[in-house]
Motif scaffolding. Structure first.
Motif, PDB file in Angstrom:
ATOM      1  N   LEU A 235     -12.324  46.426 -17.388  1.00 20.05           N
ATOM      2  CA  LEU A 235     -13.322  47.239 -17.772  1.00 20.05           C
ATOM      3  C   LEU A 235     -13.371  48.691 -17.229  1.00 20.05           C
ATOM      4  O   LEU A 235     -13.378  49.606 -17.442  1.00 20.05           O
ATOM      5  CB  LEU A 235     -14.738  46.527 -17.776  1.00 20.05           C
ATOM      6  CG  LEU A 235     -14.980  45.510 -18.524  1.00 20.05           C
ATOM      7  CD1 LEU A 235     -16.350  44.616 -18.350  1.00 20.05           C
ATOM      8  CD2 LEU A 235     -15.061  45.925 -20.060  1.00 20.05           C
TER       9      LEU A 235
ATOM     10  N   SER B 176     -10.539  50.981 -18.359  1.00 15.55           N
ATOM     11  CA  SER B 176     -10.448  51.322 -19.875  1.00 15.55           C
ATOM     12  C   SER B 176     -10.411  53.003 -19.775  1.00 15.55           C
ATOM     13  O   SER B 176     -11.165  53.863 -19.249  1.00 15.55           O
ATOM     14  CB  SER B 176     -11.764  50.859 -20.531  1.00 15.55           C
ATOM     15  OG  SER B 176     -11.873  51.523 -21.633  1.00 15.55           O
TER      16      SER B 176
ATOM     17  N   LEU C 107     -13.813  50.493 -23.866  1.00 16.18           N
ATOM     18  CA  LEU C 107     -14.850  49.870 -22.846  1.00 16.18           C
ATOM     19  C   LEU C 107     -15.986  49.374 -23.493  1.00 16.18           C
ATOM     20  O   LEU C 107     -16.176  48.179 -23.173  1.00 16.18           O
ATOM     21  CB  LEU C 107     -15.282  50.951 -22.069  1.00 16.18           C
ATOM     22  CG  LEU C 107     -16.396  50.886 -21.180  1.00 16.18           C
ATOM     23  CD1 LEU C 107     -15.840  49.895 -20.149  1.00 16.18           C
ATOM     24  CD2 LEU C 107     -16.987  52.232 -20.572  1.00 16.18           C
TER      25      LEU C 107
ATOM     26  N   SER D  43     -17.765  52.437 -15.118  1.00 15.60           N
ATOM     27  CA  SER D  43     -16.979  53.004 -16.054  1.00 15.60           C
ATOM     28  C   SER D  43     -17.636  54.132 -17.095  1.00 15.60           C
ATOM     29  O   SER D  43     -17.037  55.012 -17.180  1.00 15.60           O
ATOM     30  CB  SER D  43     -16.234  51.864 -16.705  1.00 15.60           C
ATOM     31  OG  SER D  43     -15.439  50.976 -15.955  1.00 15.60           O
TER      32      SER D  43
END
Length: 96
Positions: free
Chosen positions: A14, A17, A23, A87
């Motif tokens: 994750l 990504s 994601l 992220s």
């Protein structure tokens, strides 16, 4: 691209990504949600979820993504939730 089940998804992926769609799709599968159940939980259309995950919505609105992220984050365990949030933050910082 082959679909992965929650047990096949590496939580560390994750954080690596490269696309928002990847994601969100990975996080959704990790949480054990279908596109339909995520859309329902977030109060958005299933088409919106599908387009983002497929990369057909190159710049989805911030509030749409925020709704999806909020719905997902309640289903993710601590470390994965933090990686998902970090992220997303990096994605939006890069988009500015």
């Amino acid at each position: 691209m082959a679909r992965r089940t929650a047990s096949e998804i590496d939580p560390n992926r994750l954080a690596q990504s490269g696309s928002l769609g990847t994601l969100l799709g990975d996080a959704r599968r990790y949480a054990g949600l279908s596109q339909q159940s995520l859309a329902h939980s977030a109060g958005v259309s299933i088409g919106s979820v599908a387009k983002i995950e497929a990369g057909r919505s190159p710049e989805p609105g911030f509030f749409l993504v925020a709704r999806l992220a909020a719905a997902l984050s309640t289903r993710l365990p601590g470390k994965v939730k933090q990686e998902f949030t970090d992220s997303l933050y990096r994605y939006f910082e890069a988009a500015r």
